[in-house]
Design a protein around this motif. Structure first.
Motif, PDB file in Angstrom:
ATOM      1  N   ALA A 167       1.476   6.870  -6.763  1.00 58.80           N
ATOM      2  CA  ALA A 167       0.270   7.664  -7.054  1.00 58.80           C
ATOM      3  C   ALA A 167       0.432   9.088  -6.529  1.00 58.80           C
ATOM      4  CB  ALA A 167      -0.953   6.993  -6.441  1.00 58.80           C
ATOM      5  N   GLY A 168       1.020   9.227  -5.334  1.00 59.95           N
ATOM      6  CA  GLY A 168       1.214  10.544  -4.746  1.00 59.95           C
ATOM      7  C   GLY A 168       2.148  11.419  -5.562  1.00 59.95           C
ATOM      8  N   VAL A 190       0.840  -1.208   0.000  1.00 61.59           N
ATOM      9  CA  VAL A 190       0.000   0.000   0.000  1.00 61.59           C
ATOM     10  C   VAL A 190       0.872   1.253   0.000  1.00 61.59           C
ATOM     11  CG1 VAL A 190      -1.629   1.357   1.391  1.00 61.59           C
ATOM     12  CG2 VAL A 190      -2.036  -1.078   1.013  1.00 61.59           C
ATOM     13  N   LEU A 191       1.893   1.278   0.846  1.00 67.81           N
ATOM     14  CA  LEU A 191       2.755   2.459   0.931  1.00 67.81           C
ATOM     15  C   LEU A 191       3.455   2.741  -0.390  1.00 67.81           C
ATOM     16  CD1 LEU A 191       4.094   4.747   2.528  1.00 67.81           C
ATOM     17  CD2 LEU A 191       5.851   3.105   3.227  1.00 67.81           C
ATOM     18  N   THR A 205       2.641   1.722  -3.413  1.00 64.25           N
ATOM     19  CA  THR A 205       1.661   2.086  -4.448  1.00 64.25           C
ATOM     20  C   THR A 205       1.199   3.524  -4.246  1.00 64.25           C
ATOM     21  OG1 THR A 205       0.953  -0.226  -4.601  1.00 64.25           O
ATOM     22  CG2 THR A 205      -0.554   1.443  -5.485  1.00 64.25           C
ATOM     23  N   ALA A 206       0.902   3.881  -3.003  1.00 63.70           N
ATOM     24  CA  ALA A 206       0.481   5.255  -2.692  1.00 63.70           C
ATOM     25  C   ALA A 206       1.587   6.256  -3.014  1.00 63.70           C
ATOM     26  CB  ALA A 206       0.072   5.356  -1.231  1.00 63.70           C
ATOM     27  N   THR A 230       4.865  14.642  -1.018  1.00 64.94           N
ATOM     28  CA  THR A 230       4.973  13.189  -1.208  1.00 64.94           C
ATOM     29  C   THR A 230       6.316  12.696  -0.693  1.00 64.94           C
ATOM     30  OG1 THR A 230       3.495  13.273  -3.120  1.00 64.94           O
ATOM     31  CG2 THR A 230       4.915  11.331  -2.921  1.00 64.94           C
TER      32      THR A 230
END
Length: 178
Positions: A56-57, A49-50, A52-53, A144
């Motif tokens: 995206a961020g 999750v981190l 991937t985020a 980010t």
């Protein structure tokens, strides 16, 4: 560098991560076939999750906050991103089939002391730290970079604890006569 080219850079890094996942799956099969023991599986979803985020961020901040490309910062950060990819694959190559995104240790195998592991115990994590700052800063995505750096530090604390425990266990089991 335009926001479109930056987005393509981030997508390319994402595609590379997908390639790493394929290598990781293959290497996990290799390790388990040789009695590999997995440790610390609980943090893997948070890691996915981190990361991937993070990607995206990078893109979202540039587009939504209108972050400009500042050549004096962007070009050196791009050079670091490119260097990070080279060192990351050097780590993968040095570990061979033992490299993994999971913590899997094959009992009885010695620690790798070649490649970048001659100088650092965890060179791939150093790469992640540098890339976590450099990739967003290529195009000024400082929020980010900051958020990922803090979150990644917390996650690496958990990850390193799991790795140390796994390696310690493997070394102790190798020292016990059969």
């Amino acid at each position: 560098m335009s926001a479109v080219l930056y987005t393509l850079l981030v997508v390319a890094v994402g595609v590379q991560r997908l390639g790493e996942m394929a290598v990781s799956r293959r290497n996990a099969s290799w390790a388990f076939a040789r009695g590999g023991v997995e440790t610390g599986r609980g943090h893997l979803p948070a890691m996915i999750v981190l990361h991937t985020a993070f990607l995206a961020g990078c893109v979202a901040e540039v587009w939504l906050a209108g972050r400009p490309f500042v050549p004096a910062l962007g070009w050196p950060m791009l050079a670091l991103v490119i260097a990070c990819q080279g060192v990351r694959w050097w780590c993968v190559r040095a570990l061979g089939p033992r490299w993994n995104t999971r913590v899997i240790v094959v009992p009885g195998m010695p620690l790798v002391r070649s490649g970048p592991y001659r100088w650092l115990a965890h060179p791939n994590y150093a790469v992640v730290v540098v890339e976590g700052l450099a990739l967003p800063l290529v195009h000024g995505a400082w929020i980010t970079a900051a958020v990922f750096t803090v979150a990644n530090a917390a996650l690496l604390t958990v990850r390193l604890r799991a790795e140390r425990a796994a390696l310690r266990s493997a070394v102790e089991s190798a020292a016990v006569p059969a």
